[in-house]
Scaffold this motif. Structure first.
Motif, PDB file in Angstrom:
ATOM      1  N   PHE A 104       0.850  -1.196   0.000  1.00  0.00           N
ATOM      2  CA  PHE A 104       0.000   0.000   0.000  1.00  0.00           C
ATOM      3  C   PHE A 104       0.881   1.239   0.000  1.00  0.00           C
ATOM      4  CE2 PHE A 104       0.573  -0.954   4.508  1.00  0.00           C
ATOM      5  CZ  PHE A 104       0.779   0.281   5.099  1.00  0.00           C
ATOM      6  N   ILE A 105       0.273   2.355  -0.390  1.00  0.00           N
ATOM      7  CA  ILE A 105       1.008   3.604  -0.585  1.00  0.00           C
ATOM      8  C   ILE A 105       0.277   4.728   0.132  1.00  0.00           C
ATOM      9  CG2 ILE A 105       1.968   5.203  -2.298  1.00  0.00           C
ATOM     10  CD1 ILE A 105       1.638   2.906  -4.372  1.00  0.00           C
ATOM     11  N   ILE A 106       1.039   5.600   0.792  1.00  0.00           N
ATOM     12  CA  ILE A 106       0.483   6.777   1.460  1.00  0.00           C
ATOM     13  C   ILE A 106       0.974   8.023   0.736  1.00  0.00           C
ATOM     14  CG2 ILE A 106       0.295   8.073   3.616  1.00  0.00           C
ATOM     15  CD1 ILE A 106       0.850   5.473   5.113  1.00  0.00           C
ATOM     16  N   PHE A 107       0.055   8.895   0.368  1.00  0.00           N
ATOM     17  CA  PHE A 107       0.381  10.103  -0.392  1.00  0.00           C
ATOM     18  C   PHE A 107       0.325  11.339   0.492  1.00  0.00           C
ATOM     19  CE2 PHE A 107      -1.005   6.953  -3.373  1.00  0.00           C
ATOM     20  CZ  PHE A 107      -0.144   7.107  -4.451  1.00  0.00           C
ATOM     21  N   GLY A 108       1.345  12.197   0.368  1.00  0.00           N
ATOM     22  CA  GLY A 108       1.405  13.445   1.127  1.00  0.00           C
ATOM     23  C   GLY A 108       1.329  14.641   0.200  1.00  0.00           C
ATOM     24  N   SER A 159      10.594   0.239  11.748  1.00  0.00           N
ATOM     25  CA  SER A 159      11.077   1.608  11.553  1.00  0.00           C
ATOM     26  C   SER A 159      12.337   1.643  10.710  1.00  0.00           C
ATOM     27  CB  SER A 159      11.334   2.275  12.910  1.00  0.00           C
ATOM     28  OG  SER A 159      12.280   1.534  13.666  1.00  0.00           O
ATOM     29  N   ALA A 160      13.035   0.524  10.641  1.00  0.00           N
ATOM     30  CA  ALA A 160      14.255   0.450   9.829  1.00  0.00           C
ATOM     31  C   ALA A 160      13.932   0.321   8.342  1.00  0.00           C
ATOM     32  CB  ALA A 160      15.110  -0.729  10.280  1.00  0.00           C
ATOM     33  N   LEU A 161      12.703  -0.081   8.027  1.00  0.00           N
ATOM     34  CA  LEU A 161      12.325  -0.313   6.640  1.00  0.00           C
ATOM     35  C   LEU A 161      11.257   0.648   6.140  1.00  0.00           C
ATOM     36  CD1 LEU A 161      12.120  -4.218   6.776  1.00  0.00           C
ATOM     37  CD2 LEU A 161      13.981  -2.849   5.826  1.00  0.00           C
ATOM     38  N   ALA A 162      10.336   1.028   7.002  1.00  0.00           N
ATOM     39  CA  ALA A 162       9.217   1.882   6.593  1.00  0.00           C
ATOM     40  C   ALA A 162       9.676   3.327   6.395  1.00  0.00           C
ATOM     41  CB  ALA A 162       8.105   1.821   7.631  1.00  0.00           C
ATOM     42  N   ALA A 209       4.684   7.197  -0.630  1.00  0.00           N
ATOM     43  CA  ALA A 209       5.572   6.341   0.162  1.00  0.00           C
ATOM     44  C   ALA A 209       4.982   4.940   0.231  1.00  0.00           C
ATOM     45  CB  ALA A 209       5.747   6.912   1.571  1.00  0.00           C
ATOM     46  N   GLY A 210       5.775   3.934  -0.148  1.00  0.00           N
ATOM     47  CA  GLY A 210       5.279   2.571  -0.216  1.00  0.00           C
ATOM     48  C   GLY A 210       5.629   1.741   1.012  1.00  0.00           C
ATOM     49  N   TYR A 211       4.712   0.811   1.364  1.00  0.00           N
ATOM     50  CA  TYR A 211       4.882  -0.003   2.573  1.00  0.00           C
ATOM     51  C   TYR A 211       4.549  -1.464   2.284  1.00  0.00           C
ATOM     52  CZ  TYR A 211       4.901   4.603   4.640  1.00  0.00           C
ATOM     53  OH  TYR A 211       5.203   5.915   4.920  1.00  0.00           O
ATOM     54  N   ALA A 247      -3.651   4.205  -0.821  1.00  0.00           N
ATOM     55  CA  ALA A 247      -4.034   3.332  -1.928  1.00  0.00           C
ATOM     56  C   ALA A 247      -3.413   1.955  -1.769  1.00  0.00           C
ATOM     57  CB  ALA A 247      -3.591   3.940  -3.261  1.00  0.00           C
ATOM     58  N   ALA A 248      -4.188   0.926  -2.112  1.00  0.00           N
ATOM     59  CA  ALA A 248      -3.649  -0.431  -2.161  1.00  0.00           C
ATOM     60  C   ALA A 248      -2.931  -0.614  -3.493  1.00  0.00           C
ATOM     61  CB  ALA A 248      -4.776  -1.456  -2.027  1.00  0.00           C
ATOM     62  N   VAL A 249      -1.893  -1.433  -3.499  1.00  0.00           N
ATOM     63  CA  VAL A 249      -1.143  -1.691  -4.724  1.00  0.00           C
ATOM     64  C   VAL A 249      -1.886  -2.704  -5.578  1.00  0.00           C
ATOM     65  CG1 VAL A 249       0.990  -2.701  -5.662  1.00  0.00           C
ATOM     66  CG2 VAL A 249       1.089  -1.069  -3.763  1.00  0.00           C
ATOM     67  N   PHE A 250      -1.906  -2.423  -6.864  1.00  0.00           N
ATOM     68  CA  PHE A 250      -2.557  -3.306  -7.830  1.00  0.00           C
ATOM     69  C   PHE A 250      -1.510  -4.225  -8.449  1.00  0.00           C
ATOM     70  CE2 PHE A 250      -3.601  -3.571 -12.527  1.00  0.00           C
ATOM     71  CZ  PHE A 250      -4.456  -4.656 -12.399  1.00  0.00           C
TER      72      PHE A 250
END
Length: 257
Positions: A104-108, A159-162, A209-211, A247-250
């Protein structure tokens, strides 16, 4: 070929993905603005649905990496000690074949700074606008992202990856909100690029930002397997972040990345 036991809701989510239906957070569970947030940007509903492709109004226009969203109808602000928790009505899958493993992706509303000289007579940039990779409007502090299946028990992503929320990658409204940017890209990679060069590096993505759900850890810091989640929580530990959407990744059929 991966083997995964899916719930009925997860199958519905996968079916929606395969038909090209984008999936966004669609309800707010809780919101607290914290301290140091942007006054007037405290409507959490602004973070629901599709992130901004354009900014309305006289001074608006297409959203791109040089021109991020900036209206209170587009963004919710979170200051230090604040948070927002949102829900996806369909599960977000921890899909091993997602691009770069991102789920998933968070947009700022960060943007790349244009380094061209400005002509005060024409009120325009001299030459084709380009950046040195530096940002404006980004969160200079720290954030924490957690996920949950039931909305009760949340698991923090490592926190080391996100990545921090509202830093890389500035939104490009002409791109795909369900496609992540290569997370190995750094600000230095964008030095000297025009908007077209940035889009080439985004490779069809709209930024954000992708997670990876696989980054989830339990209270003891041990990795935990979550096959799907419905809830995402963003906490701002320091600084200030603005959020435009989730958004969820497609994952297209046959993708091997």
């Amino acid at each position: 070929m991966f083997k995964l036991r899916l719930s009925a809701l997860a199958l519905a989510s996968l079916s929606a993905c395969l038909t090209g239906q984008a999936q966004y957070a669609d309800s707010v569970i809780s919101y607290f603005p914290g301290t140091g947030f942007s006054p007037g940007f405290t409507n959490p509903v602004a973070a629901l649905g599709e992130p901004s492709r354009s900014t309305p109004g006289t001074f608006g226009g297409p959203v791109d990496p040089f021109d991020p969203a900036y209206l209170s109808s587009q963004l919710v602000s979170i200051g230090a000690g604040g948070w927002i928790t949102v829900k996806f009505s369909r599960p977000v899958l921890n899909h091993p074949r997602n691009r770069f493993g991102i789920d998933f992706i968070i947009f700022g509303n960060s943007g790349f700074i244009i380094t061209n000289a400005f002509d005060p007579n024409t009120f325009d940039w001299i030459g084709t606008p380009a950046t040195d990779g530096s940002l404006f409007g980004n969160n200079s502090g720290a954030s924490r992202v957690s996920v949950s299946r039931d909305g009760i028990i949340f698991y923090q992503l490592s926190s080391a990856l996100a990545p921090s929320v509202d830093v890389l990658f500035p939104t490009d409204g002409s791109g795909n909100f369900d496609t992540p940017v290569d997370p190995s890209a750094t600000q230095a990679d964008f030095a000297g690029l025009t908007v077209e060069g940035i889009r080439a590096l985004y490779f069809g993505s709209a930024g954000g930002a992708g997670y990876d759900i696989s980054w989830a850890k339990d209270a003891e810091g041990k990795p935990i397997l979550l096959r799907e989640i419905n809830y995402v929580r963003v906490e701002v530990l320091s600084g200030k972040a603005e959020v435009d959407g989730f958004a969820a990744v497609f994952t297209p059929r046959g993708r091997t990345e």
